[in-house]
Enzyme design. Structure first.
Site, PDB file in Angstrom:
ATOM      1  N   ASP A   1     -13.323 -10.399 -11.322  1.00 33.00           N
ATOM      2  CA  ASP A   1     -12.013  -9.958 -10.562  1.00 33.00           C
ATOM      3  C   ASP A   1     -12.590 -10.424  -8.966  1.00 33.00           C
ATOM      4  OD1 ASP A   1     -10.280  -8.541  -8.944  1.00 33.00           O
ATOM      5  OD2 ASP A   1     -10.314  -6.796 -10.293  1.00 33.00           O
TER       6      ASP A   1
ATOM      7  N   ASP B   1      -7.778 -10.821  -6.547  1.00 39.71           N
ATOM      8  CA  ASP B   1      -7.162  -9.723  -5.905  1.00 39.71           C
ATOM      9  C   ASP B   1      -6.190 -10.003  -4.685  1.00 39.71           C
ATOM     10  OD1 ASP B   1      -7.181  -6.732  -5.437  1.00 39.71           O
ATOM     11  OD2 ASP B   1      -8.337  -7.278  -3.615  1.00 39.71           O
TER      12      ASP B   1
ATOM     13  N   GLU C   1      -2.982 -11.197  -8.342  1.00 40.80           N
ATOM     14  CA  GLU C   1      -2.299  -9.837  -8.021  1.00 40.80           C
ATOM     15  C   GLU C   1      -1.499 -10.205  -6.824  1.00 40.80           C
ATOM     16  OE1 GLU C   1      -3.264  -5.205  -6.969  1.00 40.80           O
ATOM     17  OE2 GLU C   1      -4.337  -6.863  -5.921  1.00 40.80           O
TER      18      GLU C   1
ATOM     19  N   HIS D   1      -6.028   0.387 -12.417  1.00 42.26           N
ATOM     20  CA  HIS D   1      -6.892   1.451 -11.608  1.00 42.26           C
ATOM     21  C   HIS D   1      -6.351   1.781 -10.212  1.00 42.26           C
ATOM     22  CE1 HIS D   1      -7.340  -2.648  -9.790  1.00 42.26           C
ATOM     23  NE2 HIS D   1      -7.831  -1.955  -8.836  1.00 42.26           N
ATOM     24  N   ASP D   2      -5.140   1.252  -9.961  1.00 38.55           N
ATOM     25  CA  ASP D   2      -4.350   1.640  -8.648  1.00 38.55           C
ATOM     26  C   ASP D   2      -3.194   2.578  -8.895  1.00 38.55           C
ATOM     27  OD1 ASP D   2      -6.190  -0.001  -7.048  1.00 38.55           O
ATOM     28  OD2 ASP D   2      -4.666  -1.666  -7.255  1.00 38.55           O
TER      29      ASP D   2
HETATM   30  O1  TEU Z   1      -4.793  -3.717  -4.365  1.00 43.55           O
HETATM   31  C1  TEU Z   1      -3.829  -4.309  -3.754  1.00 43.55           C
HETATM   32  C2  TEU Z   1      -2.902  -3.349  -3.082  1.00 43.55           C
HETATM   33  O2  TEU Z   1      -2.399  -3.593  -1.966  1.00 43.55           O
HETATM   34  C3  TEU Z   1      -2.600  -1.932  -3.995  1.00 43.55           C
HETATM   35  O3  TEU Z   1      -2.356  -2.023  -5.176  1.00 43.55           O
HETATM   36  C4  TEU Z   1      -2.897  -0.910  -3.077  1.00 43.55           C
HETATM   37  O4  TEU Z   1      -3.854  -0.056  -3.948  1.00 43.55           O
HETATM   38  C5  TEU Z   1      -1.769  -0.121  -2.995  1.00 43.55           C
HETATM   39  O5  TEU Z   1      -0.703  -0.682  -2.419  1.00 43.55           O
HETATM   40  C6  TEU Z   1      -1.867   1.082  -1.879  1.00 43.55           C
HETATM   41  O6  TEU Z   1      -0.917   1.921  -1.826  1.00 43.55           O
HETATM   42  C7  TEU Z   1      -5.974  -4.384  -4.704  1.00 43.55           C
HETATM   43  C8  TEU Z   1      -7.098  -3.779  -5.713  1.00 43.55           C
HETATM   44  O7  TEU Z   1      -6.431  -3.693  -6.734  1.00 43.55           O
HETATM   45  C9  TEU Z   1      -7.335  -2.394  -5.163  1.00 43.55           C
HETATM   46  O8  TEU Z   1      -8.116  -1.645  -5.981  1.00 43.55           O
HETATM   47  C10 TEU Z   1      -8.074  -2.791  -3.585  1.00 43.55           C
HETATM   48  O9  TEU Z   1      -8.257  -1.530  -3.211  1.00 43.55           O
HETATM   49  C11 TEU Z   1      -7.166  -3.639  -3.025  1.00 43.55           C
HETATM   50  O10 TEU Z   1      -6.647  -4.741  -3.575  1.00 43.55           O
HETATM   51  C12 TEU Z   1      -8.081  -4.148  -1.767  1.00 43.55           C
HETATM   52  O11 TEU Z   1      -8.907  -4.957  -2.156  1.00 43.55           O
END
Ligand code: TEU
Length: 543
Positions: A96, A196, A246, A320-321
């Protein structure tokens, strides 16, 4: 296969997967210890979320060193062992790459703070007085997107946490550094990469206030993003490897651009529109039941649209989000098993490459936390405060978190019915979901009727049937919100996939010629084509 059509990716959040040393945190030897489980499931790649040295303000998405292993997850030798042992089982590792920002603990940022001009140009510093940030943009985790550094008399941009400083991709030296990092990992035997929030890397030439939003329209799918990706892939030497970007708040047109093989950018993209159908007015923190009409329309638009443009989707419900899919789109109670299976089949038989998030293959549910002390995620903790400032009671804020918190996807993997669901012999860094005693791998692996066995079958089917890998797709019944249905076909084969998205029986008018079709897959024992679908029933027919 340039789009990795026949492959399935399994996402591991190492911190919550398996703890090999009893410190309460999952680790890399813990992943190695479970490789036989993953081989049995049949997945091709493991995407590991960041395990690099990090202050862990955002669970590793705040990277302090891109070329090392954080001691809390193990050593470089542990990683090399994992790469080798996975390879022996025909499994490749994907890392990642968090290239939109670094931790403020990264050496580059520290040198910038120490006054080195070269490293200040690695980030987005802007002059300005302490009382007025350069723009009114809002951080994705709440609060302003700029932080003032008194010693420098400058502000720096952070689209995420204040400890996640955005990199300046306009600077060719930054782009060269990032490409070198890819070469380094490729040299270690890493087989692919997840990038990411990579559609946020290209910022505008001038920073101005957003009078209609939080600023995202100025930097999302920004002006140079396609050029930067082409350059990164070429300079990093990763053309031909599996890559997934992403894409935050992206568009279909851009995702076609990112993934059309002719452009030499990425092999596939994650987009999130289908995971916002339960956001009231687009607000993640405003609860609403999923809008199934919208869900269906989005699947049809992204599936048929990417096909028309020769693009390629990553298929997923969970990561994970995200809260757990079965809790969100299915039924955690009476139809837990049926709905978990239906949701899996709904996306695995689509056109794209499926991603399984750890525990999804078991039907793991949301955490059902009831106290703020149970939460760990920086976003959840921020919004607990913000929601109450906006007038929610404490109980309402907790209810919102219970449904929306990213921690729902971060509770320990449920291996068995023992203490801490078999995840650790110590004290887990985050509590086990309340379903830990009943939903776990030990109960499911040997049970032919389990959610696990169903996912195993879905993966095997993709390998067996070319039509699932590369057939065309078209959606049916656009006006029936209860029934997600699509057809897949190629020169040899034709499938019809019918998913009842609801907990009640729904009538189906099978299109001509399907009444006597064979059953390829179903989630009820006596599956057969008929005039109705039972609650959360999925039926895949073939002819
Ligand atoms: O996530 C990006 C992101 O904007 C989202 O999925 C976010 O968690 C959500 O919009 C909030 O409501 C990526 C990663 O997957 C995440 O875990 C990180 O926190 C983020 O980037 C920052 O690196």
């Amino acid at each position: 296969m340039e789009h990795f059509q026949d492959k399935v990716v399994y996402q591991i959040y190492p911190k919550s997967f398996f703890d090999s040393n009893g410190d309460g945190l999952g680790d890399l030897p813990g992943v190695t210890a479970k490789l036989d489980y993953l081989r049995d499931l049949g997945v091709d790649y493991l995407w590991l979320t960041p395990f690099f040295p990090s202050p862990q303000r955002d669970n590793g998405y705040d990277v302090a060193d891109y070329r090392a292993v954080d001691p809390r997850f193990g050593t470089m030798q542990d990683l090399e062992t994992l790469i080798r042992e996975a390879d022996r089982r025909g499994i490749g590792l994907m890392l990642d790459m968090v290239f939109n920002h670094t931790s403020t603990e990264h050496a580059w940022f520290r040198r910038a703070l120490a006054g080195e001009k070269k490293y200040q140009d690695y980030y987005l510093f802007r002059e300005g007085g302490p009382d007025k940030p350069p723009t009114n943009w809002v951080s994705k985790f709440g609060g302003p997107a700029w932080q003032y550094v008194p010693a420098l008399g400058k502000w720096y941009l952070h689209l995420f946490d204040v400890t996640q400083a955005d990199l300046n991709w306009e600077n060719p030296a930054v782009r060269a550094e990032l490409a070198e990092i890819l070469r380094f990992w490729k040299g270690k035997g890493i087989k692919g990469f997840r990038f990411d929030v990579v559609n946020l890397i290209s910022k505008p030439a001038a920073f101005v206030d957003d009078d209609r939003g939080d600023g995202r329209r100025f930097y999302t799918d920004g002006r140079n993003v396609h050029r930067y990706l082409q350059e990164l892939v070429a300079a990093g030497g990763i053309g031909g490897m599996i890559t997934v970007g992403e894409m935050s708040s992206t568009t279909l047109e851009n995702c076609i651009g990112y993934t059309d093989p002719a452009n030499h950018e990425l092999t596939m993209t994650f987009s999130f529109h289908h995971l916002k159908v339960d956001y009231k007015n687009g607000d993640k923190w405003a609860l609403m039941p999923p809008d199934r009409s919208q869900l269906k329309a989005l699947f049809a638009r992204w599936q048929e649209g990417m096909q028309a443009g020769n693009g390629w989707n990553a298929l997923f419900w969970c990561n994970h989000d995200q809260p757990r899919a079965v809790s969100r789109f299915g039924d955690e109670g009476r139809y837990w098993k049926e709905s978990a299976k239906m949701l899996g089949a709904a996306i695995h038989l689509m056109r794209g490459t499926p991603y399984i998030y750890q525990g999804e293959e078991l039907g793991m549910t949301n955490a059902h936390f009831t106290a703020i002390s149970q939460y760990r995620d920086v976003e959840s903790l921020n919004y607990y405060r913000i929601l109450q400032q906006q007038g929610e009671t404490e109980a309402q804020a907790l209810e919102t978190l219970a449904r929306r918190s990213r921690d729902n996807g971060r509770t320990p993997m449920q291996w068995d019915a023992g203490p801490n669901a078999g995840f650790t012999t110590g004290t887990p860094w985050i509590g086990v979901a309340d379903t830990g005693k009943t939903i776990h791998a030990a109960a499911e692996v040997g049970d032919p009727d389990s959610v696990y066995s169903f996912y195993k079958r879905l993966i095997a089917l993709r390998k067996e049937r070319r039509v699932i890998q590369s057939g065309r797709i078209a959606f049916l019944f656009p006006d029936n919100p209860d029934l997600l249905a699509y057809r897949r076909w190629d020169a040899q084969d034709e499938l019809l996939v019918l998913c009842n998205l609801t907990g009640h029986t729904v009538p189906v008018a099978l299109p001509g010629g399907w009444q006597n079709a064979g059953v390829l897959l179903g989630n009820y024992p006596d599956a057969a084509p008929g005039k109705t679908l039972r609650p959360y029933e999925v039926l895949a027919l073939e002819r």
